[in-house]
Design an enzyme around this catalytic site. Structure first.
Site, PDB file in Angstrom:
ATOM      1  N   HIS A   1       1.896   4.682  -2.852  1.00 42.50           N
ATOM      2  CA  HIS A   1       2.033   6.133  -2.651  1.00 42.50           C
ATOM      3  C   HIS A   1       3.449   6.588  -2.996  1.00 42.50           C
ATOM      4  O   HIS A   1       3.637   7.602  -3.675  1.00 42.50           O
ATOM      5  CB  HIS A   1       1.750   6.489  -1.186  1.00 42.50           C
ATOM      6  CG  HIS A   1       0.345   6.243  -0.748  1.00 42.50           C
ATOM      7  ND1 HIS A   1      -0.757   6.666  -1.458  1.00 42.50           N
ATOM      8  CD2 HIS A   1      -0.157   5.611   0.358  1.00 42.50           C
ATOM      9  CE1 HIS A   1      -1.865   6.334  -0.819  1.00 42.50           C
ATOM     10  NE2 HIS A   1      -1.528   5.686   0.285  1.00 42.50           N
TER      11      HIS A   1
ATOM     12  N   HIS B   1       0.839  -1.206   0.000  1.00 41.54           N
ATOM     13  CA  HIS B   1       0.000   0.000   0.000  1.00 41.54           C
ATOM     14  C   HIS B   1       0.875   1.256   0.000  1.00 41.54           C
ATOM     15  O   HIS B   1       0.698   2.152  -0.850  1.00 41.54           O
ATOM     16  CB  HIS B   1      -0.910  -0.007   1.229  1.00 41.54           C
ATOM     17  CG  HIS B   1      -1.805   1.179   1.331  1.00 41.54           C
ATOM     18  ND1 HIS B   1      -3.107   1.159   0.887  1.00 41.54           N
ATOM     19  CD2 HIS B   1      -1.582   2.441   1.804  1.00 41.54           C
ATOM     20  CE1 HIS B   1      -3.653   2.352   1.086  1.00 41.54           C
ATOM     21  NE2 HIS B   1      -2.749   3.140   1.649  1.00 41.54           N
ATOM     22  N   GLU B   2       1.800   1.320   0.944  1.00 38.49           N
ATOM     23  CA  GLU B   2       2.649   2.507   1.050  1.00 38.49           C
ATOM     24  C   GLU B   2       3.582   2.646  -0.144  1.00 38.49           C
ATOM     25  O   GLU B   2       3.902   3.768  -0.560  1.00 38.49           O
ATOM     26  CB  GLU B   2       3.460   2.462   2.356  1.00 38.49           C
ATOM     27  CG  GLU B   2       2.619   2.501   3.622  1.00 38.49           C
ATOM     28  CD  GLU B   2       1.721   3.722   3.708  1.00 38.49           C
ATOM     29  OE1 GLU B   2       2.089   4.774   3.137  1.00 38.49           O
ATOM     30  OE2 GLU B   2       0.653   3.638   4.335  1.00 38.49           O
TER      31      GLU B   2
END
Length: 367
Positions: free
Chosen positions: A40, A36-37
């Protein structure tokens, strides 16, 4: 071997048998967070945003290393993670600051985390689909002996199109639609020989699986297809969409009172479920299919939930970016900060309540 050594080995084996599934579950959640990170992070880098830190976990850093302008860190607590960008929550004169990028760039950066979770879910569903012998369809093949659903209207050859008004696109949709009901009585819409037929009060027998909780008995078998490249790809996408849609249906059920707080699980409950499934799959020789399914279910849930327009979540930030896109200028960061702060506080209160409920359920189950 003396008695003390034997007791020590038995104790260690007993503790390890309980601990290793939990460690596997924690590692899995770490993987979900990292992916997920990373979404980003890599999108911010591609949009030439200055990234100060890319961190997995929270709390004190176990490992940290500076490469160029970015600090990479692995932190002690395996919950959460973050990408700290220049100008993310404050004004900045740096042309590479997040706040100075175009709305479409901001949108991509914020949306990329949940998108990565959905891609991971798609891959896991694809692995699960490829591991099956046959691909499930929506067509009824046959019934178990004395099947209630057959006695109340369902026929072999029926292609299921709707259950209780919910559109059915895959065999997994059938499973979800049937287990959502409480009384075992359904309205079906089927394709029968090219003709659309409505069936009312199709009944399934129920059985109790926990105190005060019942589930239906699946009394029919669906037609299975041999795998081809096309139906594997199609089923992978349709099953992923079905799992994602389940998030919305579950939220609807929560709002309408079908489920209560006791039916929800937070991080503690989710780790417990993954650990239990992992342990049972290994001990029973059932293989990895159920583990992969639970992993896909969780990562897709996280992806969809993060896109909900809730303050403090990615979806809440996306909502402000869309407003900026429409207005041609951003909302005052002070007001946006207030909204996200209030949303974060409410979210934390909710998580504390759910976590308390998880711990209470674990203690009750252990007694």
């Amino acid at each position: 071997m003396n008695i003390e050594t034997a007791i020590l080995k038995i104790t260690f084996a007993s503790v390890w048998s309980k601990a290793w599934p939990i460690l596997v579950a924690i590692l899995f959640f770490g993987l979900i967070i990292a992916i997920h990170e990373f979404g980003h992070f890599i999108t911010a880098k591609l949009c030439k945003v200055k990234v100060h830190e890319f961190s997995i976990g929270m709390g004190p850093a176990i490992i940290k290393k500076q490469f160029g302008e970015t600090l990479y860190a692995l932190r002690l607590l395996p919950v959460g993670g973050y990408v700290r960008m220049e100008g993310e929550d404050e004004a900045s004169d740096d042309e590479r600051a997040f706040c100075n990028k175009k709305p479409w760039q901001k949108f991509l950066i914020v949306a990329a985390g949940a998108f990565n979770n959905l891609v991971l879910g798609l891959i896991l569903v694809g692995v699960m689909t490829c591991s099956t012998d046959l691909i499930g369809t929506r067509q009824v093949h046959s019934f178990h002996e004395n099947a209630s659903s057959h006695a109340t209207g369902l026929e072999a050859g029926d292609v299921i199109k709707k259950i209780n008004g919910t559109r059915i696109f895959s065999s997994r949709d059938i499973d979800y639609a049937l287990v959502r009901d409480k009384d075992g009585v359904y309205d079906f819409v089927v394709d029968r020989g090219g003709e659309t037929v409505e069936l009312h009060n199709v009944t399934f027998e129920m059985q109790e699986y926990a105190e005060g909780k019942n589930t239906i008995i699946f009394d029919f078998i669906l037609v299975g297809e041999h795998k081809t490249v096309w139906n594997v790809i199609k089923t992978t996408f349709m099953d992923t969409i079905s799992i994602a849609r389940l998030v919305w249906l579950s939220l609807f059920d929560l709002v309408t009172g079908r489920y209560g707080l006791n039916d929800l699980s937070g991080p503690v409950g989710a780790v417990s479920v993954v650990a239990q499934v992992t342990s049972e799959a290994v001990s029973s020789g059932a293989g990895l299919e159920m583990i992969v399914y639970i992993m896909a279910l969780i990562t897709i849930n996280i992806g969809v939930f993060n896109w909900l327009p809730i303050p403090a979540l990615d979806g809440g930030r996306l909502m402000f970016i869309i407003i900026e896109w429409i207005r041609g200028k951003p909302i005052d960061s002070k007001y946006e900060g207030w909204v996200h702060t209030i949303g974060f506080i409410l979210l934390m209160i909710f998580m504390v309540v759910i976590t308390f409920n998880d711990i209470k359920n674990l203690i009750t189950g252990a007694l």
